[in-house]
Design a protein around this motif. Sequence first.
Motif, short mmCIF file in Angstrom:
data_model
loop_
_atom_site.label_atom_id
_atom_site.label_comp_id
_atom_site.label_asym_id
_atom_site.label_seq_id
_atom_site.Cartn_x
_atom_site.Cartn_y
_atom_site.Cartn_z
N LEU A 232 53.51 -9.89 -75.33
CA LEU A 232 52.41 -8.98 -74.46
C LEU A 232 51.94 -9.88 -73.40
O LEU A 232 51.77 -9.39 -72.26
CB LEU A 232 51.18 -8.53 -75.36
N ALA A 233 51.50 -11.31 -73.76
CA ALA A 233 50.91 -11.83 -72.68
C ALA A 233 52.04 -12.51 -71.49
O ALA A 233 51.59 -12.63 -70.52
CB ALA A 233 50.57 -13.26 -73.29
N SER A 234 53.24 -12.22 -71.65
CA SER A 234 54.15 -12.39 -70.59
C SER A 234 54.45 -11.32 -69.77
O SER A 234 55.04 -11.48 -68.62
CB SER A 234 55.64 -12.81 -71.17
N LEU B 280 62.76 -12.38 -83.08
CA LEU B 280 63.87 -12.48 -82.29
C LEU B 280 63.62 -11.51 -80.89
O LEU B 280 63.79 -11.86 -79.77
CB LEU B 280 65.26 -12.45 -82.84
N VAL B 281 63.21 -10.42 -81.42
CA VAL B 281 63.28 -9.27 -80.42
C VAL B 281 62.12 -9.67 -79.34
O VAL B 281 62.00 -9.54 -78.22
CB VAL B 281 63.06 -7.84 -80.94
N PHE B 282 60.93 -10.04 -80.13
CA PHE B 282 59.53 -10.38 -79.32
C PHE B 282 59.93 -11.77 -78.49
O PHE B 282 59.34 -11.74 -77.30
CB PHE B 282 58.61 -10.57 -80.26
N SER B 283 60.65 -12.60 -79.04
CA SER B 283 61.09 -13.52 -78.13
C SER B 283 61.89 -13.43 -76.80
O SER B 283 61.79 -14.13 -75.96
CB SER B 283 61.83 -14.73 -79.10
N LEU C 158 62.25 -12.61 -71.13
CA LEU C 158 62.36 -11.63 -69.97
C LEU C 158 61.36 -11.23 -68.94
O LEU C 158 61.32 -11.25 -68.02
CB LEU C 158 63.14 -10.11 -70.60
N GLY C 159 60.02 -11.63 -69.88
CA GLY C 159 58.77 -11.51 -68.91
C GLY C 159 58.87 -12.71 -68.31
O GLY C 159 58.12 -12.53 -67.12
N GLN C 160 58.98 -13.74 -68.72
CA GLN C 160 58.99 -15.08 -67.69
C GLN C 160 59.84 -14.98 -66.84
O GLN C 160 59.60 -15.65 -65.66
CB GLN C 160 59.27 -16.41 -68.58
N ILE D 171 54.35 -14.75 -63.05
CA ILE D 171 53.02 -14.84 -62.87
C ILE D 171 52.28 -13.57 -63.45
O ILE D 171 52.05 -12.89 -62.38
CB ILE D 171 52.54 -15.38 -61.57
N ALA D 172 52.13 -13.45 -64.64
CA ALA D 172 51.38 -12.33 -65.01
C ALA D 172 49.91 -12.49 -64.77
O ALA D 172 49.58 -13.24 -65.61
CB ALA D 172 51.76 -11.95 -66.46
#
Length: 100
Positions: A37-39, A83-86, A91-93, A98-99
Amino acid sequence: MPANPKYLTQSKWQRFSKITAAILGGYLVSVSFHLALASWFNRANIMITMAYTGFILWVALMVIAFLAKKAWKIWLIYLGMTLVFSALVYLGQIYNPIAK
């Protein structure tokens, strides 16, 4: 009133696996979920919220681990979710470096 022995796990390996899945697996899923979520969203808000929702999610995952019949199934589910969340963190990074 003590628990009925026929409902308790007899195998020490199953008991150990359920305990480790509850503590370690639940923690890994909880932290990786919040990092995912944070990414994608505001990091500061998610990390502050994680202090409360992370603990609640961890406790819920602990309860679910002890309700499962087989420990290997719950470990498989928890590791798959981690693994899915990782992957979402990765992908978010890449797509959202820069979120804010």
